[in-house]
Scaffold this active site. Sequence first.
Site, PDB file in Angstrom:
ATOM      1  N   GLY A 142      43.033  35.949  58.353  1.00  0.00           N
ATOM      2  CA  GLY A 142      42.932  35.980  56.894  1.00  0.00           C
ATOM      3  C   GLY A 142      42.638  34.625  56.274  1.00  0.00           C
ATOM      4  O   GLY A 142      42.407  33.634  56.988  1.00  0.00           O
ATOM      5  N   GLN A 143      42.654  34.593  54.947  1.00  0.00           N
ATOM      6  CA  GLN A 143      42.266  33.376  54.227  1.00  0.00           C
ATOM      7  C   GLN A 143      43.142  32.184  54.620  1.00  0.00           C
ATOM      8  O   GLN A 143      42.624  31.116  54.963  1.00  0.00           O
ATOM      9  CB  GLN A 143      42.364  33.604  52.699  1.00  0.00           C
ATOM     10  CG  GLN A 143      41.804  32.441  51.893  1.00  0.00           C
ATOM     11  CD  GLN A 143      42.200  32.466  50.425  1.00  0.00           C
ATOM     12  OE1 GLN A 143      43.000  33.302  49.981  1.00  0.00           O
ATOM     13  NE2 GLN A 143      41.654  31.553  49.653  1.00  0.00           N
ATOM     14  N   ASP A 149      49.474  44.304  65.388  1.00  0.00           N
ATOM     15  CA  ASP A 149      49.691  45.089  64.178  1.00  0.00           C
ATOM     16  C   ASP A 149      51.185  45.002  63.879  1.00  0.00           C
ATOM     17  O   ASP A 149      52.008  45.499  64.656  1.00  0.00           O
ATOM     18  CB  ASP A 149      49.259  46.543  64.413  1.00  0.00           C
ATOM     19  CG  ASP A 149      49.418  47.393  63.158  1.00  0.00           C
ATOM     20  OD1 ASP A 149      50.226  47.024  62.275  1.00  0.00           O
ATOM     21  OD2 ASP A 149      48.737  48.431  63.057  1.00  0.00           O
ATOM     22  N   TYR A 172      52.651  45.084  44.963  1.00  0.00           N
ATOM     23  CA  TYR A 172      52.652  43.787  45.645  1.00  0.00           C
ATOM     24  C   TYR A 172      53.926  43.013  45.280  1.00  0.00           C
ATOM     25  O   TYR A 172      54.630  42.509  46.152  1.00  0.00           O
ATOM     26  CB  TYR A 172      51.408  43.008  45.220  1.00  0.00           C
ATOM     27  CG  TYR A 172      51.225  41.667  45.888  1.00  0.00           C
ATOM     28  CD1 TYR A 172      51.018  41.559  47.256  1.00  0.00           C
ATOM     29  CD2 TYR A 172      51.224  40.486  45.133  1.00  0.00           C
ATOM     30  CE1 TYR A 172      50.807  40.319  47.856  1.00  0.00           C
ATOM     31  CE2 TYR A 172      51.013  39.253  45.724  1.00  0.00           C
ATOM     32  CZ  TYR A 172      50.803  39.180  47.082  1.00  0.00           C
ATOM     33  OH  TYR A 172      50.597  37.952  47.676  1.00  0.00           O
ATOM     34  N   ILE A 223      45.401  30.659  46.095  1.00  0.00           N
ATOM     35  CA  ILE A 223      44.942  29.647  47.053  1.00  0.00           C
ATOM     36  C   ILE A 223      43.414  29.584  47.026  1.00  0.00           C
ATOM     37  O   ILE A 223      42.741  30.613  47.170  1.00  0.00           O
ATOM     38  CB  ILE A 223      45.433  29.967  48.483  1.00  0.00           C
ATOM     39  CG1 ILE A 223      46.959  30.142  48.515  1.00  0.00           C
ATOM     40  CG2 ILE A 223      44.975  28.878  49.449  1.00  0.00           C
ATOM     41  CD1 ILE A 223      47.774  28.934  48.109  1.00  0.00           C
TER      42      ILE A 223
END
Length: 318
Positions: free
Chosen positions: A11-12, A53, A142, A172
């Site tokens: 991911g980022q 996972d 979230y 971010i």
Amino acid sequence: MKNILVTGSVGQIGSELTMELRKRYGNDNVVAGGRKTKPSEKLLNSGPFEVVDCTDIDVVNDVVRKHEIDTILHLAAILSAVAEANPQLAWDVNINGLYNVLEVAREHKCAVFVPSSIGAFGPSTPLDNTPQDTIQRPNTMYGVTKVAGELLCDYYYKRFSVDTRGVRYPGIISNETLPGGGTTDYAVEIFYEAIKNKKYTCNLGAGTFLDMMYMPDAIKAAIDLMEADPARLKHRNAFNVTAMSFDPEIIAAEIRKMIPDFTMDYDVDPVKQGIADSWPNNMDDSAAREEWGWEPEYTLPVMTKDMIEVLSKKLVQK
Ligand SMILES: NC(=O)c1ccc[n+]([C@@H]2O[C@H](COP(=O)([O-])OP(=O)(O)OC[C@H]3O[C@@H](n4cnc5c(N)ncnc54)[C@H](O)[C@@H]3O)[C@@H](O)[C@H]2O)c1
């Protein structure tokens, strides 16, 4: 930190944090845990890679045992905008996945880093100079999962002495991996569009102030906190950390200093705008500064210059 597992490493944040951890702690000692998204060649070839996972506790357990992991940086998550589109998935990954990681950490005596978010606050939170300890009544899935995650991490420390630590990241901004469906993604996309097309249509309205941070500071926050002397930590999880606060007009003006003919208009996404309006305008991060010496390096002008320089080269090469 000797043997480290990073979940969500594709991911980022994970894609850059994993590389920095490999540089500091040795390539072979940092396992990149990925799932469906194809990892970059760099990530895949520089050290061990495992499919993890986090909703499958046996898989998490096997990888931790196989690599004798002592520290887990748990970055696997469903981000805010995607979570609103699929709240059931967000609950499963952000809550059940975290529970699995904490259970495995308890069993194998691992330290755990878990990022929370500015999304853990809500409309009844004081949105200016948001305190470390304050009202948290988020109205997004979230946010619900992030508050529950903060509490779960506190609980595992108090009840089972699991060395849990974490920060509340703001938006971010980075130039390597695109963000994964958050509310602050505009602050990354604006750079790509400014360089490629000299114009950008922003999905958050003018005047929407949010906390932000450049990736090198986000990486520094994670590593500094994990390396901090535990005796100094009064809080352990969910430290407010921020580097800057701006609205779309301010970042556009900063970009215009380097790309004078850049223009921006608006097509507000009501879901993202609703989420952003319930989040702080700017957080008070003095607890992080006092307890483990948090200090960001990048201001908006310095970050903007670096983003434009790095991305201009990258986009020309493509
Ligand atoms: N990027 C931000 O602006 C930001 C801001 C605040 C907090 N955070 C938090 O930081 C953490 C990392 O965020 P990011 O921006 O790198 O997110 P991202 O979406 O870019 O990466 C998350 C990764 O988790 C993976 N994933 C999803 N479900 C999974 C599962 N079941 N098992 C394993 N992996 C799974 C995804 O494939 C993805 O690669 C998250 O906890 C996020 O909430 C990020």
